[in-house]
Design an enzyme around this catalytic site. Structure first.
Site, PDB file in Angstrom:
ATOM      1  N   ARG A  55       0.738  -1.232  -0.060  1.00 52.96           N
ATOM      2  CA  ARG A  55      -0.026  -0.023  -0.239  1.00 52.96           C
ATOM      3  C   ARG A  55       0.994   1.350  -0.002  1.00 52.96           C
ATOM      4  NH1 ARG A  55      -4.466  -0.387   4.656  1.00 52.96           N
ATOM      5  NH2 ARG A  55      -5.380   1.430   3.461  1.00 52.96           N
ATOM      6  N   ASN A  88      -8.058   8.404   6.306  1.00 54.23           N
ATOM      7  CA  ASN A  88      -7.132   7.902   5.478  1.00 54.23           C
ATOM      8  C   ASN A  88      -5.754   7.703   5.701  1.00 54.23           C
ATOM      9  OD1 ASN A  88      -9.501   7.925   3.805  1.00 54.23           O
ATOM     10  ND2 ASN A  88      -9.229   9.251   2.486  1.00 54.23           N
ATOM     11  N   HIS A 105      -6.484   7.788  11.878  1.00 51.87           N
ATOM     12  CA  HIS A 105      -6.170   6.313  11.701  1.00 51.87           C
ATOM     13  C   HIS A 105      -4.708   6.259  11.397  1.00 51.87           C
ATOM     14  CE1 HIS A 105     -10.760   5.075  11.298  1.00 51.87           C
ATOM     15  NE2 HIS A 105     -10.524   5.472  12.408  1.00 51.87           N
ATOM     16  N   GLY A 172     -16.989  11.096   1.594  1.00 51.96           N
ATOM     17  CA  GLY A 172     -16.665   9.849   1.295  1.00 51.96           C
ATOM     18  C   GLY A 172     -16.173   8.824   2.339  1.00 51.96           C
ATOM     19  N   THR A 173     -17.172   8.880   3.327  1.00 51.55           N
ATOM     20  CA  THR A 173     -17.036   7.889   4.396  1.00 51.55           C
ATOM     21  C   THR A 173     -18.240   6.877   4.650  1.00 51.55           C
ATOM     22  OG1 THR A 173     -16.515   7.337   6.525  1.00 51.55           O
ATOM     23  CG2 THR A 173     -16.971   9.510   6.135  1.00 51.55           C
ATOM     24  N   ALA A 216     -16.884  13.210  -4.838  1.00 56.21           N
ATOM     25  CA  ALA A 216     -16.359  14.226  -4.214  1.00 56.21           C
ATOM     26  C   ALA A 216     -15.259  15.042  -5.197  1.00 56.21           C
ATOM     27  CB  ALA A 216     -15.205  13.434  -3.247  1.00 56.21           C
TER      28      ALA A 216
HETATM   29  N1  APR Z   1     -16.520  10.364  -3.950  1.00 53.47           N
HETATM   30  C1  APR Z   1     -16.849  10.121  -2.746  1.00 53.47           C
HETATM   31  N2  APR Z   1     -17.477   9.140  -1.993  1.00 53.47           N
HETATM   32  C2  APR Z   1     -17.227   8.149  -2.497  1.00 53.47           C
HETATM   33  C3  APR Z   1     -16.715   8.081  -3.750  1.00 53.47           C
HETATM   34  C4  APR Z   1     -16.307   9.130  -4.561  1.00 53.47           C
HETATM   35  N3  APR Z   1     -15.647   9.426  -5.792  1.00 53.47           N
HETATM   36  N4  APR Z   1     -16.571   6.678  -4.272  1.00 53.47           N
HETATM   37  C5  APR Z   1     -17.053   5.989  -3.218  1.00 53.47           C
HETATM   38  N5  APR Z   1     -17.555   6.882  -2.335  1.00 53.47           N
HETATM   39  C6  APR Z   1     -17.807   6.605  -0.843  1.00 53.47           C
HETATM   40  C7  APR Z   1     -18.519   5.148  -0.933  1.00 53.47           C
HETATM   41  O1  APR Z   1     -20.207   5.326  -1.138  1.00 53.47           O
HETATM   42  C8  APR Z   1     -18.467   4.815   0.747  1.00 53.47           C
HETATM   43  O2  APR Z   1     -19.591   5.615   1.498  1.00 53.47           O
HETATM   44  O3  APR Z   1     -16.642   6.145  -0.227  1.00 53.47           O
HETATM   45  C9  APR Z   1     -17.277   5.438   0.881  1.00 53.47           C
HETATM   46  C10 APR Z   1     -16.075   4.594   1.332  1.00 53.47           C
HETATM   47  O4  APR Z   1     -16.368   3.956   2.454  1.00 53.47           O
HETATM   48  P1  APR Z   1     -15.380   2.848   3.032  1.00 53.47           P
HETATM   49  O5  APR Z   1     -14.763   1.859   2.226  1.00 53.47           O
HETATM   50  O6  APR Z   1     -16.163   2.114   4.288  1.00 53.47           O
HETATM   51  O7  APR Z   1     -14.264   3.732   3.769  1.00 53.47           O
HETATM   52  P2  APR Z   1     -14.244   4.669   5.030  1.00 53.47           P
HETATM   53  O8  APR Z   1     -15.460   5.019   5.577  1.00 53.47           O
HETATM   54  O9  APR Z   1     -12.992   5.542   4.905  1.00 53.47           O
HETATM   55  O10 APR Z   1     -13.679   3.189   6.276  1.00 53.47           O
HETATM   56  C11 APR Z   1     -13.420   4.115   7.534  1.00 53.47           C
HETATM   57  O11 APR Z   1     -12.829   1.722   8.149  1.00 53.47           O
HETATM   58  O12 APR Z   1     -11.803  -0.021   7.125  1.00 53.47           O
HETATM   59  C12 APR Z   1     -11.513   0.938   8.446  1.00 53.47           C
HETATM   60  O13 APR Z   1      -9.531   2.057   9.325  1.00 53.47           O
HETATM   61  C13 APR Z   1     -10.403   1.884   8.135  1.00 53.47           C
HETATM   62  O14 APR Z   1     -10.308   4.364   8.003  1.00 53.47           O
HETATM   63  C14 APR Z   1     -11.033   3.092   7.648  1.00 53.47           C
HETATM   64  C15 APR Z   1     -12.452   3.301   8.201  1.00 53.47           C
END
Ligand code: APR
Length: 231
Positions: A55, A88, A105, A172-173, A216
């Site tokens: 990564r 991130n 994180h 985006g989470t 985003a």
């Molecule tokens: N723009 C905005 N959002 C987007 C895009 C985009 N182009 N593409 C995808 N997404 C959204 C998805 O719809 C989803 O809701 O980004 C989100 C990603 O979600 P996850 O994969 O669950 O990531 P995240 O929320 O950052 O995870 C949180 O979980 O796995 C652990 O520690 C790790 O920091 C991470 C935490």
């Protein structure tokens, strides 16, 4: 106006960093317990090092996108009135120009020594023969990533910013991992306007006063322009 922004994997998706919970997610082939828990590291440190080495190496193949750059532009204009929190572990906010980023994180570009507890910048490969530059212990370094079951960084600073902010924006989470998933409720209970930017409704969507549906890369620059126009 004080703004708190929380970003997740989605803000880096258009840069080519896969999100976690998509079908092409980073953990494909690896169970979360194997590569993202302290127990997994204890059981098989070599595998965990390989996973994060890969990564870390991928970072040199991706670039910040317009969403990262727009948040840097916002910071340029409102300075300390912006608190940028990211889940991130990539460095795309910094490379996009943001100066103050709370990596709750942890970071791929940081190592943590399991012997002396020091955290330090780490750009190359990490292995079972890596040496801590502080205590000189060998093989006791680990990626400075907050794994499941561990305490995220900066929680005191984050809580203070959430209590004090006028606007909270989640970008985006998926809102599936605490404590980040609960930040919207803290901000809302303290009187902030809350906005979610995501192409798809999340399980947390009902907690937000406003939804901006879309990627985003286009929606964040547009939203930043509306904020700057009011400044
Ligand atoms: N723009 C905005 N959002 C987007 C895009 C985009 N182009 N593409 C995808 N997404 C959204 C998805 O719809 C989803 O809701 O980004 C989100 C990603 O979600 P996850 O994969 O669950 O990531 P995240 O929320 O950052 O995870 C949180 O979980 O796995 C652990 O520690 C790790 O920091 C991470 C935490």
């Amino acid at each position: 106006m004080k703004i708190v922004i929380l970003t997740g994997a989605g803000i880096s998706a258009e840069s080519g960093v896969p999100t976690f919970r998509a079908s092409d997610g980073l953990w494909e082939g690896h169970r979360v317990e194997e590569v993202a828990t302290p127990e997994g590291f204890e059981r098989n440190p070599g595998l965990v090092h390989d996973f994060y080495n890969m990564r870390r190496a991928q970072l040199s193949h991706v670039e910040p996108n317009p969403a990262h750059r727009a948040l840097a532009r916002l910071e340029e204009h409102i300075g300390e009135n912006l608190t940028l929190i990211t889940q991130n572990v990539d460095d795309l906010h910094e490379r996009g120009g943001s100066k103050r980023v709370l990596h709750m994180h942890g970071s791929l570009l940081s190592a943590l020594c399991n012997s002396c507890g020091e955290r330090f910048r780490w750009l190359g490969k990490m292995s079972l023969t890596s040496k801590c530059p502080f205590c000189k212990a060998i093989g006791l370094e680990r990626p400075d990533i907050v794994w499941f079951g561990e305490m995220p960084y900066y929680l005191g600073e984050i809580e203070a910013a959430l209590i004090d902010c006028d606007v909270f924006v989640s970008i985006g989470t998926s809102g599936m991992v605490n404590p980040a998933a609960s930040f919207v409720q803290i901000a809302h209970n303290c009187g902030a306007h809350t906005i979610e930017i995501n192409p798809y409704p999340t399980q947390n969507a009902h907690h937000f006063a406003e939804q901006i549906q879309g990627p985003a890369g286009s929606e964040v620059p547009r939203w930043v322009e509306t904020v700057l126009a009011k400044e």
